[in-house]
Scaffold this motif. Structure first.
Motif, PDB file in Angstrom:
ATOM      1  N   UNK A  96       0.828  -1.203   0.000  1.00 60.86           N
ATOM      2  CA  UNK A  96       0.000   0.000   0.000  1.00 60.86           C
ATOM      3  C   UNK A  96       0.862   1.252   0.000  1.00 60.86           C
ATOM      4  N   UNK A  97       1.916   1.253   0.815  1.00 62.11           N
ATOM      5  CA  UNK A  97       2.804   2.422   0.869  1.00 62.11           C
ATOM      6  C   UNK A  97       3.474   2.672  -0.481  1.00 62.11           C
ATOM      7  N   UNK A  98       3.889   1.586  -1.149  1.00 61.38           N
ATOM      8  CA  UNK A  98       4.495   1.732  -2.480  1.00 61.38           C
ATOM      9  C   UNK A  98       3.485   2.310  -3.461  1.00 61.38           C
ATOM     10  N   UNK A  99       2.270   1.753  -3.475  1.00 60.14           N
ATOM     11  CA  UNK A  99       1.241   2.217  -4.414  1.00 60.14           C
ATOM     12  C   UNK A  99       0.851   3.669  -4.140  1.00 60.14           C
ATOM     13  N   UNK A 100       0.684   4.028  -2.873  1.00 63.94           N
ATOM     14  CA  UNK A 100       0.290   5.394  -2.529  1.00 63.94           C
ATOM     15  C   UNK A 100       1.402   6.375  -2.868  1.00 63.94           C
ATOM     16  N   UNK A 101       2.652   6.004  -2.606  1.00 63.76           N
ATOM     17  CA  UNK A 101       3.770   6.899  -2.912  1.00 63.76           C
ATOM     18  C   UNK A 101       3.870   7.151  -4.417  1.00 63.76           C
ATOM     19  N   UNK A 102       3.817   6.086  -5.209  1.00 69.94           N
ATOM     20  CA  UNK A 102       3.897   6.237  -6.662  1.00 69.94           C
ATOM     21  C   UNK A 102       2.700   7.010  -7.206  1.00 69.94           C
ATOM     22  N   UNK A 103       1.505   6.622  -6.763  1.00 68.62           N
ATOM     23  CA  UNK A 103       0.294   7.263  -7.266  1.00 68.62           C
ATOM     24  C   UNK A 103       0.217   8.727  -6.894  1.00 68.62           C
ATOM     25  N   UNK A 104       0.583   9.053  -5.650  1.00 69.76           N
ATOM     26  CA  UNK A 104       0.548  10.442  -5.220  1.00 69.76           C
ATOM     27  C   UNK A 104       1.561  11.285  -5.991  1.00 69.76           C
ATOM     28  N   UNK A 105       2.760  10.750  -6.195  1.00 66.32           N
ATOM     29  CA  UNK A 105       3.783  11.485  -6.935  1.00 66.32           C
ATOM     30  C   UNK A 105       3.336  11.757  -8.372  1.00 66.32           C
ATOM     31  N   UNK A 106       2.876  10.710  -9.066  1.00 62.57           N
ATOM     32  CA  UNK A 106       2.466  10.863 -10.460  1.00 62.57           C
ATOM     33  C   UNK A 106       1.267  11.804 -10.573  1.00 62.57           C
ATOM     34  N   UNK A 107       0.270  11.609  -9.695  1.00 61.22           N
ATOM     35  CA  UNK A 107      -0.927  12.439  -9.751  1.00 61.22           C
ATOM     36  C   UNK A 107      -0.664  13.883  -9.391  1.00 61.22           C
ATOM     37  N   UNK A 108       0.224  14.105  -8.395  1.00 63.93           N
ATOM     38  CA  UNK A 108       0.523  15.473  -7.978  1.00 63.93           C
ATOM     39  C   UNK A 108       1.246  16.241  -9.078  1.00 63.93           C
ATOM     40  N   UNK A 109       2.239  15.618  -9.690  1.00 60.00           N
ATOM     41  CA  UNK A 109       2.989  16.288 -10.760  1.00 60.00           C
ATOM     42  C   UNK A 109       2.083  16.564 -11.962  1.00 60.00           C
ATOM     43  N   UNK A 110       1.291  15.572 -12.342  1.00 58.48           N
ATOM     44  CA  UNK A 110       0.400  15.744 -13.494  1.00 58.48           C
ATOM     45  C   UNK A 110      -0.652  16.812 -13.228  1.00 58.48           C
ATOM     46  N   UNK A 111      -1.261  16.786 -12.050  1.00 55.09           N
ATOM     47  CA  UNK A 111      -2.319  17.742 -11.741  1.00 55.09           C
ATOM     48  C   UNK A 111      -1.817  19.145 -11.520  1.00 55.09           C
ATOM     49  N   UNK A 112      -0.602  19.283 -10.996  1.00 56.50           N
ATOM     50  CA  UNK A 112      -0.081  20.624 -10.709  1.00 56.50           C
ATOM     51  C   UNK A 112       0.410  21.321 -11.976  1.00 56.50           C
ATOM     52  N   UNK A 113       1.174  20.626 -12.798  1.00 57.98           N
ATOM     53  CA  UNK A 113       1.790  21.259 -13.963  1.00 57.98           C
ATOM     54  C   UNK A 113       0.877  21.251 -15.189  1.00 57.98           C
ATOM     55  N   UNK A 114       0.072  20.181 -15.347  1.00 56.53           N
ATOM     56  CA  UNK A 114      -0.811  20.128 -16.507  1.00 56.53           C
ATOM     57  C   UNK A 114      -0.037  20.079 -17.819  1.00 56.53           C
ATOM     58  N   UNK A 115      -0.703  20.417 -18.907  1.00 53.27           N
ATOM     59  CA  UNK A 115      -0.058  20.521 -20.203  1.00 53.27           C
ATOM     60  C   UNK A 115       0.554  19.221 -20.678  1.00 53.27           C
ATOM     61  N   UNK A 116       1.750  19.319 -21.262  1.00 54.83           N
ATOM     62  CA  UNK A 116       2.412  18.169 -21.846  1.00 54.83           C
ATOM     63  C   UNK A 116       2.826  17.162 -20.781  1.00 54.83           C
ATOM     64  N   UNK A 117       3.213  17.682 -19.585  1.00 52.82           N
ATOM     65  CA  UNK A 117       3.596  16.779 -18.492  1.00 52.82           C
ATOM     66  C   UNK A 117       2.410  15.934 -18.067  1.00 52.82           C
ATOM     67  N   UNK A 118       1.254  16.564 -17.954  1.00 53.19           N
ATOM     68  CA  UNK A 118       0.027  15.841 -17.605  1.00 53.19           C
ATOM     69  C   UNK A 118      -0.287  14.791 -18.660  1.00 53.19           C
ATOM     70  N   UNK A 119      -0.164  15.140 -19.922  1.00 50.32           N
ATOM     71  CA  UNK A 119      -0.467  14.199 -21.003  1.00 50.32           C
ATOM     72  C   UNK A 119       0.457  12.986 -20.966  1.00 50.32           C
ATOM     73  N   UNK A 120       1.754  13.235 -20.728  1.00 50.09           N
ATOM     74  CA  UNK A 120       2.723  12.132 -20.699  1.00 50.09           C
ATOM     75  C   UNK A 120       2.465  11.212 -19.502  1.00 50.09           C
ATOM     76  N   UNK A 121       2.297  11.810 -18.318  1.00 46.71           N
ATOM     77  CA  UNK A 121       2.110  10.993 -17.117  1.00 46.71           C
ATOM     78  C   UNK A 121       0.787  10.238 -17.141  1.00 46.71           C
ATOM     79  N   UNK A 122      -0.264  10.861 -17.620  1.00 44.38           N
ATOM     80  CA  UNK A 122      -1.537  10.153 -17.725  1.00 44.38           C
ATOM     81  C   UNK A 122      -1.502   9.100 -18.830  1.00 44.38           C
ATOM     82  N   UNK A 123      -0.660   9.336 -19.856  1.00 49.08           N
ATOM     83  CA  UNK A 123      -0.468   8.300 -20.863  1.00 49.08           C
ATOM     84  C   UNK A 123       0.203   7.071 -20.279  1.00 49.08           C
ATOM     85  N   UNK A 124       1.219   7.313 -19.434  1.00 52.14           N
ATOM     86  CA  UNK A 124       1.875   6.201 -18.742  1.00 52.14           C
ATOM     87  C   UNK A 124       0.879   5.480 -17.830  1.00 52.14           C
ATOM     88  N   UNK A 125       0.051   6.255 -17.141  1.00 45.94           N
ATOM     89  CA  UNK A 125      -0.965   5.664 -16.265  1.00 45.94           C
ATOM     90  C   UNK A 125      -1.933   4.801 -17.060  1.00 45.94           C
TER      91      UNK A 125
END
Length: 298
Positions: A96-125
């Motif tokens: 759970x700690x691994x999943x929450x750490x990865x998910x929070x990091x990816x979601x926070x970066x994608x949601x905060x910066x948006x744009x191309x970074x959001x598209x790339x990270x959500x594509x990976x997701x």
């Protein structure tokens, strides 16, 4: 007493009142607490060895001497369930700690910066969501099981491998939840004001936004524990989890599959342990979701 302390106590009190209204969540909490206390302190009281082999007492039904019966090697089932519960819950919490750490990091970066970074990270997701998880899980465990045993030992190596793989394949829903929460929160006035006075991106993320999006993270973390326990049990049941001398609940089911008709107690008790633990965690997660949801305020 400061107003902030009083306000915090009031919020926590409101959350507890709403959580307490959900009877199934309260029952789930009591059952889970009983299970945790049993697996922590039970082996100190019930000191029967888990690895003692006695073929003269194999597949015995439940009795006074063996409350949960014995397995095909004459080993006490209750002692093995108490010890195996520690490992199963440890796997669930660590994954759970691994999943929450990865998910929070990816979601926070994608949601905060948006744009191309959001598209790339959500594509990976989306890519990870599209992968067939069970075949990938089995393949990775099969390929890296022996190398991890050689590096970290039989028990620790498998533990680390299962935690990393299970956590690494269950972060995507967390990332989507966090990304959506960040997306909406970053446009709020207090975030814009902090940005206007020169707050750096990492401070905006960690100090101003993340504390305000903890509700979905807490709920997702609770539910992730149950998912990880089920996944570990599935791997052990398929013979790809912990070795036979380490009695996880899933491994006990794997060892009992040929005795379902002749010794059903070998299946019933570890199966019940998995069922009660996972369903209790799920009810707690549902209760926390309703208690932490601001829309439920009266």
């Amino acid at each position: 007493m400061t107003n902030d302390v009083l306000k915090t106590r009031s919020v926590l009190s409101d959350i507890w009142v709403r959580f307490r209204r959900d009877k199934m969540a309260v029952i789930g909490s009591c059952v889970l607490l009983l299970i945790i206390v049993s697996i922590i302190f039970g082996p100190m009281i019930y000191t029967t060895p888990t690895d003692r082999i006695d073929f003269g007492n194999s597949v015995l039904p439940p009795s006074w001497n063996h409350p949960f019966g014995t397995n095909d090697l004459g080993q006490d089932q209750l002692a093995r369930i108490l010890r195996g519960g520690r490992i199963s819950l440890a796997v669930g919490l660590a994954a759970m700690l691994v999943a929450i750490a990865l998910g929070t990091f990816m979601g926070a970066i994608a949601g905060f910066y948006g744009g191309i970074i959001d598209s790339i990270l959500m594509g990976v997701t989306d890519l990870f969501l599209a992968l067939p998880q069970l075949p990938i899980l089995l393949l990775v465990i099969y390929l890296f099981r022996e190398p991890m045993r050689a590096i970290a030992g039989s028990e620790a190596g498998i533990f680390i491998l299962i935690v990393l793989v299970v956590g690494g394949l269950n972060w995507m829903s967390v990332a989507r939840l966090v990304r959506a929460s960040f997306w909406s929160t970053r446009e709020m006035d207090f975030v814009i004001a902090a940005k206007a006075i020169g707050a750096k991106p990492h401070r905006l993320i960690l100090v101003h936004i993340l504390p305000n999006v903890l509700t979905p993270i807490i709920v997702a973390a609770t539910l992730s524990v149950g998912t990880a326990i089920i996944t570990e049990s599935t791997l052990s049941f398929l013979g790809l989890g912990f070795p036979p001398d380490i009695p996880t609940w899933g491994r006990m089911l794997y060892d009992a599959q040929n005795y379902i008709e002749t010794a059903p107690h070998m299946v019933i008790f570890p199966g019940a342990a998995i069922f009660l633990t996972v369903i209790s965690i799920n009810y707690i997660g549902d209760g926390l979701r309703d208690a932490l949801d601001p829309k439920s305020h009266v």
